[in-house]
Design a protein around this motif. Sequence first.
Motif, PDB file in Angstrom:
ATOM      1  N   ILE A 199      89.346   2.090  29.149  1.00 42.11           N
ATOM      2  CA  ILE A 199      88.149   2.760  29.762  1.00 42.11           C
ATOM      3  C   ILE A 199      88.094   3.922  30.550  1.00 42.11           C
ATOM      4  O   ILE A 199      88.893   4.198  31.521  1.00 42.11           O
ATOM      5  CB  ILE A 199      87.358   1.458  30.670  1.00 42.11           C
ATOM      6  N   ARG A 220      85.886 -10.760  36.571  1.00 47.92           N
ATOM      7  CA  ARG A 220      86.264 -10.102  34.850  1.00 47.92           C
ATOM      8  C   ARG A 220      85.335 -10.757  33.273  1.00 47.92           C
ATOM      9  O   ARG A 220      84.911 -12.258  33.115  1.00 47.92           O
ATOM     10  CB  ARG A 220      87.609 -10.339  34.412  1.00 47.92           C
ATOM     11  N   MET A 270      83.358   4.760  35.183  1.00 46.47           N
ATOM     12  CA  MET A 270      83.367   4.243  36.395  1.00 46.47           C
ATOM     13  C   MET A 270      81.715   3.946  36.487  1.00 46.47           C
ATOM     14  O   MET A 270      81.419   5.110  37.272  1.00 46.47           O
ATOM     15  CB  MET A 270      84.371   4.151  37.342  1.00 46.47           C
ATOM     16  N   ILE A 329      83.798  -5.296  36.734  1.00 43.27           N
ATOM     17  CA  ILE A 329      84.896  -5.764  37.196  1.00 43.27           C
ATOM     18  C   ILE A 329      84.857  -6.279  38.778  1.00 43.27           C
ATOM     19  O   ILE A 329      83.437  -4.886  38.870  1.00 43.27           O
ATOM     20  CB  ILE A 329      85.856  -5.056  37.477  1.00 43.27           C
ATOM     21  N   CYS A 379      82.867   1.108  32.663  1.00 37.53           N
ATOM     22  CA  CYS A 379      82.887  -0.531  33.386  1.00 37.53           C
ATOM     23  C   CYS A 379      82.263  -0.129  34.630  1.00 37.53           C
ATOM     24  O   CYS A 379      82.298   0.756  35.362  1.00 37.53           O
ATOM     25  CB  CYS A 379      84.660  -0.762  33.817  1.00 37.53           C
ATOM     26  N   ALA A 418      82.618  -3.351  30.045  1.00 42.07           N
ATOM     27  CA  ALA A 418      83.287  -4.664  31.623  1.00 42.07           C
ATOM     28  C   ALA A 418      82.566  -4.279  32.763  1.00 42.07           C
ATOM     29  O   ALA A 418      81.635  -3.745  33.034  1.00 42.07           O
ATOM     30  CB  ALA A 418      84.114  -3.748  31.434  1.00 42.07           C
ATOM     31  N   ALA A 474      90.476  -1.323  34.830  1.00 43.00           N
ATOM     32  CA  ALA A 474      90.199  -0.115  33.495  1.00 43.00           C
ATOM     33  C   ALA A 474      90.496   0.461  32.671  1.00 43.00           C
ATOM     34  O   ALA A 474      89.936   0.551  32.059  1.00 43.00           O
ATOM     35  CB  ALA A 474      89.003   0.051  34.727  1.00 43.00           C
ATOM     36  N   LEU A 514      92.138  -6.806  32.257  1.00 43.21           N
ATOM     37  CA  LEU A 514      90.592  -6.523  31.244  1.00 43.21           C
ATOM     38  C   LEU A 514      91.042  -6.036  29.646  1.00 43.21           C
ATOM     39  O   LEU A 514      90.052  -6.195  29.144  1.00 43.21           O
ATOM     40  CB  LEU A 514      90.226  -5.548  32.100  1.00 43.21           C
TER      41      LEU A 514
END
Length: 274
Positions: free
Chosen positions: A48, A208, A51, A127, A5, A125, A43, A142
């Motif tokens: 996930i 998102r 990060m 955020i 993410c 992803a 996340a 998410l």
Amino acid sequence: MIRKCLFPAAGYGTRFLPATKATPKEMLPVLTKPLIQYGVEEALEAGITTMAIVTGRGKRAIEDHFDISYELEHQIKGTSKEPLLREIRDLIEQCTFSYTRQREMKGLGHAILTGETLIGSEPFAVILADDLCTNGHGDGVLRQMVQLFNEHQCSIVAVEEVPHEEVSKYGVVAVEPMENNSDLYRVRDMVEKPDPEEAPSRLAIIGRYILTPDIFDILRRTPPGKGGEIQITDALREQARNGKVLAYRFRGKRFDCGSVVGFVAATNHFYEHQ
């Protein structure tokens, strides 16, 4: 699977000056947790654990937050304050955090492209910590999107219906409905911050995204758009022309914590529901 993410976190947060003069806007607390921690928790709930955070000058507090503070832990060990660090300890233990810097503020698209070195060639992803989302005791936004990606294997943007007079604040999508899911749409086109009279709908993109890795090559050849910035909306339009972008009207509530009004509303909501 979505394993990573990306958190674009290099912006100045000028709407919160003077508070953000020396404090990253992502570290502004809603109750006792900074905005970016809510995003990391969302996340993680989606499965996930990696990060990737795009930072900038003056953002070291983010790195320090997701690290062990030996002095602090020593001071509160064995006291009633020790449990207050349990949530952030759990995140540090379960997740891997990596960082890169965006040297110039050239828009969200440029921030995402800056994160390529952390993401590599896999779907991921995104955020935006400014958009604080909650779904009570249901699946987080998410997590809902990851489930859709597992089925459709294409880029997905989260959308919500906004008042007509507010569409000029957002990227807005032109869509056609998908069969068997009234909250899922095929994106035909999208416009960044249109005049209300020219907006194709009232479905606005919020912070998102799930993006496929070809977005990086598209961003590299995307010229600056509105405001002289590289817009992720312009890159997604190219994917949409090939039918490879879905818009999802998510279950839950979203607070625009990039504005003072939204930040206060989020604080009140989480205080009432803690």
